[in-house]
Design a protein around this motif. Structure first.
Motif, PDB file in Angstrom:
ATOM      1  N   MET A   1       0.836  -1.172   0.000  1.00 40.73           N
ATOM      2  CA  MET A   1       0.000   0.000   0.000  1.00 40.73           C
ATOM      3  C   MET A   1       0.886   1.242   0.000  1.00 40.73           C
ATOM      4  O   MET A   1       1.762   1.381   0.841  1.00 40.73           O
ATOM      5  N   THR A   2       0.661   2.130  -0.941  1.00 38.70           N
ATOM      6  CA  THR A   2       1.363   3.401  -0.979  1.00 38.70           C
ATOM      7  C   THR A   2       0.541   4.418  -0.209  1.00 38.70           C
ATOM      8  O   THR A   2      -0.671   4.512  -0.386  1.00 38.70           O
ATOM      9  N   PHE A   3       1.199   5.147   0.640  1.00 31.66           N
ATOM     10  CA  PHE A   3       0.529   6.093   1.518  1.00 31.66           C
ATOM     11  C   PHE A   3       1.246   7.422   1.414  1.00 31.66           C
ATOM     12  O   PHE A   3       2.468   7.478   1.540  1.00 31.66           O
ATOM     13  N   SER A   4       0.501   8.514   1.174  1.00 31.23           N
ATOM     14  CA  SER A   4       1.138   9.830   1.099  1.00 31.23           C
ATOM     15  C   SER A   4       0.149  10.917   1.474  1.00 31.23           C
ATOM     16  O   SER A   4      -1.063  10.727   1.411  1.00 31.23           O
ATOM     17  N   LEU A   5       0.714  12.055   1.880  1.00 25.86           N
ATOM     18  CA  LEU A   5      -0.117  13.222   2.127  1.00 25.86           C
ATOM     19  C   LEU A   5      -0.543  13.804   0.789  1.00 25.86           C
ATOM     20  O   LEU A   5       0.203  13.728  -0.193  1.00 25.86           O
ATOM     21  N   LYS A   6      -1.717  14.399   0.745  1.00 27.87           N
ATOM     22  CA  LYS A   6      -2.142  15.093  -0.469  1.00 27.87           C
ATOM     23  C   LYS A   6      -1.183  16.267  -0.674  1.00 27.87           C
ATOM     24  O   LYS A   6      -0.584  16.777   0.279  1.00 27.87           O
ATOM     25  N   PRO A   7      -1.011  16.718  -1.919  1.00 26.85           N
ATOM     26  CA  PRO A   7      -0.039  17.783  -2.197  1.00 26.85           C
ATOM     27  C   PRO A   7      -0.289  19.082  -1.428  1.00 26.85           C
ATOM     28  O   PRO A   7       0.647  19.826  -1.150  1.00 26.85           O
ATOM     29  N   HIS A   8      -1.526  19.355  -1.058  1.00 24.05           N
ATOM     30  CA  HIS A   8      -1.860  20.592  -0.355  1.00 24.05           C
ATOM     31  C   HIS A   8      -1.809  20.453   1.172  1.00 24.05           C
ATOM     32  O   HIS A   8      -2.224  21.362   1.887  1.00 24.05           O
ATOM     33  N   VAL A   9      -1.273  19.335   1.669  1.00 27.91           N
ATOM     34  CA  VAL A   9      -1.204  19.085   3.111  1.00 27.91           C
ATOM     35  C   VAL A   9       0.256  19.030   3.552  1.00 27.91           C
ATOM     36  O   VAL A   9       1.078  18.370   2.923  1.00 27.91           O
ATOM     37  N   THR A  10       0.549  19.721   4.633  1.00 29.15           N
ATOM     38  CA  THR A  10       1.884  19.660   5.217  1.00 29.15           C
ATOM     39  C   THR A  10       1.765  19.121   6.642  1.00 29.15           C
ATOM     40  O   THR A  10       0.772  19.332   7.323  1.00 29.15           O
ATOM     41  N   THR A  41       5.571   6.676  10.201  1.00 25.45           N
ATOM     42  CA  THR A  41       6.001   5.349   9.762  1.00 25.45           C
ATOM     43  C   THR A  41       5.376   4.989   8.419  1.00 25.45           C
ATOM     44  O   THR A  41       6.057   4.467   7.532  1.00 25.45           O
ATOM     45  N   LEU A  42       4.110   5.287   8.251  1.00 18.31           N
ATOM     46  CA  LEU A  42       3.450   5.003   6.969  1.00 18.31           C
ATOM     47  C   LEU A  42       4.019   5.870   5.842  1.00 18.31           C
ATOM     48  O   LEU A  42       4.203   5.392   4.724  1.00 18.31           O
ATOM     49  N   LEU A  43       4.308   7.134   6.151  1.00 16.24           N
ATOM     50  CA  LEU A  43       4.889   8.017   5.133  1.00 16.24           C
ATOM     51  C   LEU A  43       6.298   7.575   4.747  1.00 16.24           C
ATOM     52  O   LEU A  43       6.747   7.839   3.636  1.00 16.24           O
ATOM     53  N   ASP A  44       6.987   6.899   5.662  1.00 18.14           N
ATOM     54  CA  ASP A  44       8.335   6.374   5.391  1.00 18.14           C
ATOM     55  C   ASP A  44       8.278   4.970   4.793  1.00 18.14           C
ATOM     56  O   ASP A  44       9.234   4.205   4.889  1.00 18.14           O
ATOM     57  N   ASN A  45       7.135   4.636   4.192  1.00 16.33           N
ATOM     58  CA  ASN A  45       6.912   3.367   3.493  1.00 16.33           C
ATOM     59  C   ASN A  45       6.780   2.157   4.402  1.00 16.33           C
ATOM     60  O   ASN A  45       6.951   1.021   3.954  1.00 16.33           O
ATOM     61  N   GLY A  46       6.484   2.379   5.668  1.00 15.60           N
ATOM     62  CA  GLY A  46       6.173   1.257   6.547  1.00 15.60           C
ATOM     63  C   GLY A  46       4.776   0.747   6.228  1.00 15.60           C
ATOM     64  O   GLY A  46       3.897   1.527   5.870  1.00 15.60           O
ATOM     65  N   SER A  47       4.575  -0.527   6.340  1.00 17.17           N
ATOM     66  CA  SER A  47       3.250  -1.098   6.080  1.00 17.17           C
ATOM     67  C   SER A  47       2.397  -0.994   7.335  1.00 17.17           C
ATOM     68  O   SER A  47       2.925  -0.905   8.451  1.00 17.17           O
ATOM     69  N   PRO A  48       1.078  -1.022   7.186  1.00 14.45           N
ATOM     70  CA  PRO A  48       0.217  -1.021   8.365  1.00 14.45           C
ATOM     71  C   PRO A  48       0.549  -2.176   9.314  1.00 14.45           C
ATOM     72  O   PRO A  48       0.480  -2.013  10.535  1.00 14.45           O
ATOM     73  N   GLU A  49       0.933  -3.328   8.776  1.00 14.05           N
ATOM     74  CA  GLU A  49       1.276  -4.466   9.632  1.00 14.05           C
ATOM     75  C   GLU A  49       2.557  -4.192  10.420  1.00 14.05           C
ATOM     76  O   GLU A  49       2.660  -4.557  11.596  1.00 14.05           O
ATOM     77  N   GLN A  50       3.535  -3.531   9.797  1.00 15.30           N
ATOM     78  CA  GLN A  50       4.755  -3.156  10.519  1.00 15.30           C
ATOM     79  C   GLN A  50       4.441  -2.165  11.635  1.00 15.30           C
ATOM     80  O   GLN A  50       4.981  -2.266  12.730  1.00 15.30           O
ATOM     81  N   VAL A  51       3.550  -1.227  11.342  1.00 16.92           N
ATOM     82  CA  VAL A  51       3.153  -0.245  12.352  1.00 16.92           C
ATOM     83  C   VAL A  51       2.443  -0.950  13.505  1.00 16.92           C
ATOM     84  O   VAL A  51       2.697  -0.654  14.675  1.00 16.92           O
ATOM     85  N   ALA A  52       1.559  -1.891  13.188  1.00 15.02           N
ATOM     86  CA  ALA A  52       0.831  -2.623  14.227  1.00 15.02           C
ATOM     87  C   ALA A  52       1.797  -3.373  15.133  1.00 15.02           C
ATOM     88  O   ALA A  52       1.661  -3.344  16.366  1.00 15.02           O
ATOM     89  N   THR A  53       2.777  -4.016  14.555  1.00 20.83           N
ATOM     90  CA  THR A  53       3.778  -4.738  15.349  1.00 20.83           C
ATOM     91  C   THR A  53       4.549  -3.775  16.238  1.00 20.83           C
ATOM     92  O   THR A  53       4.781  -4.047  17.419  1.00 20.83           O
ATOM     93  N   ALA A  80     -11.070  13.105   5.833  1.00 21.85           N
ATOM     94  CA  ALA A  80     -10.739  14.532   5.870  1.00 21.85           C
ATOM     95  C   ALA A  80     -10.012  14.988   4.609  1.00 21.85           C
ATOM     96  O   ALA A  80      -9.639  16.150   4.485  1.00 21.85           O
ATOM     97  N   ARG A  81      -9.781  14.050   3.687  1.00 18.89           N
ATOM     98  CA  ARG A  81      -9.097  14.314   2.411  1.00 18.89           C
ATOM     99  C   ARG A  81      -7.683  14.867   2.607  1.00 18.89           C
ATOM    100  O   ARG A  81      -7.246  15.789   1.932  1.00 18.89           O
ATOM    101  N   LEU A  82      -6.971  14.262   3.571  1.00 15.48           N
ATOM    102  CA  LEU A  82      -5.604  14.672   3.860  1.00 15.48           C
ATOM    103  C   LEU A  82      -4.563  13.731   3.276  1.00 15.48           C
ATOM    104  O   LEU A  82      -3.408  14.121   3.118  1.00 15.48           O
ATOM    105  N   VAL A  83      -4.958  12.496   2.966  1.00 13.69           N
ATOM    106  CA  VAL A  83      -4.025  11.491   2.488  1.00 13.69           C
ATOM    107  C   VAL A  83      -4.577  10.751   1.278  1.00 13.69           C
ATOM    108  O   VAL A  83      -5.772  10.775   1.001  1.00 13.69           O
ATOM    109  N   THR A  84      -3.654  10.095   0.587  1.00 11.51           N
ATOM    110  CA  THR A  84      -4.033   9.162  -0.477  1.00 11.51           C
ATOM    111  C   THR A  84      -3.427   7.815  -0.113  1.00 11.51           C
ATOM    112  O   THR A  84      -2.354   7.739   0.462  1.00 11.51           O
ATOM    113  N   THR A  85      -4.159   6.760  -0.434  1.00 12.32           N
ATOM    114  CA  THR A  85      -3.662   5.423  -0.153  1.00 12.32           C
ATOM    115  C   THR A  85      -3.649   4.621  -1.438  1.00 12.32           C
ATOM    116  O   THR A  85      -4.278   4.959  -2.402  1.00 12.32           O
TER     117      THR A  85
END
Length: 85
Positions: A1-10, A41-53, A80-85
């Protein structure tokens, strides 16, 4: 899963977590330290499963609880339209 902030979000880390600014709508969103950790962690390409662990090891919660917390946060950020997955 690719996870990122929308371009208009800092995102800015603070001593109390993370603040997200939606520049298009001029709205701020505050994440506590755990929410900020999950987001980073998700923005640094961690998976949800890695975060859960990581959460189970760091906070001593069950894997099921950690997965639920991550899902709720991702759903809220998506709604809230802050991220894309």
């Amino acid at each position: 899963m690719t996870f990122s902030l929308k371009p208009h979000v800092t995102a800015t880390a603070t001593e109390h977590g993370t603040v997200l600014l939606d520049q298009r709508r001029g709205r701020y969103f505050q994440l506590n330290t755990t929410g900020g950790l999950i987001l980073r962690t998700l923005l640094d390409n961690g998976s949800p499963e890695q975060v859960a662990t990581m959460l189970t090891e760091h906070y001593g919660i069950t894997l099921q609880q950690a997965r639920g917390d991550i899902t709720r946060l991702l759903n809220a950020l998506t709604a809230a339209r802050l991220v894309t997955t």
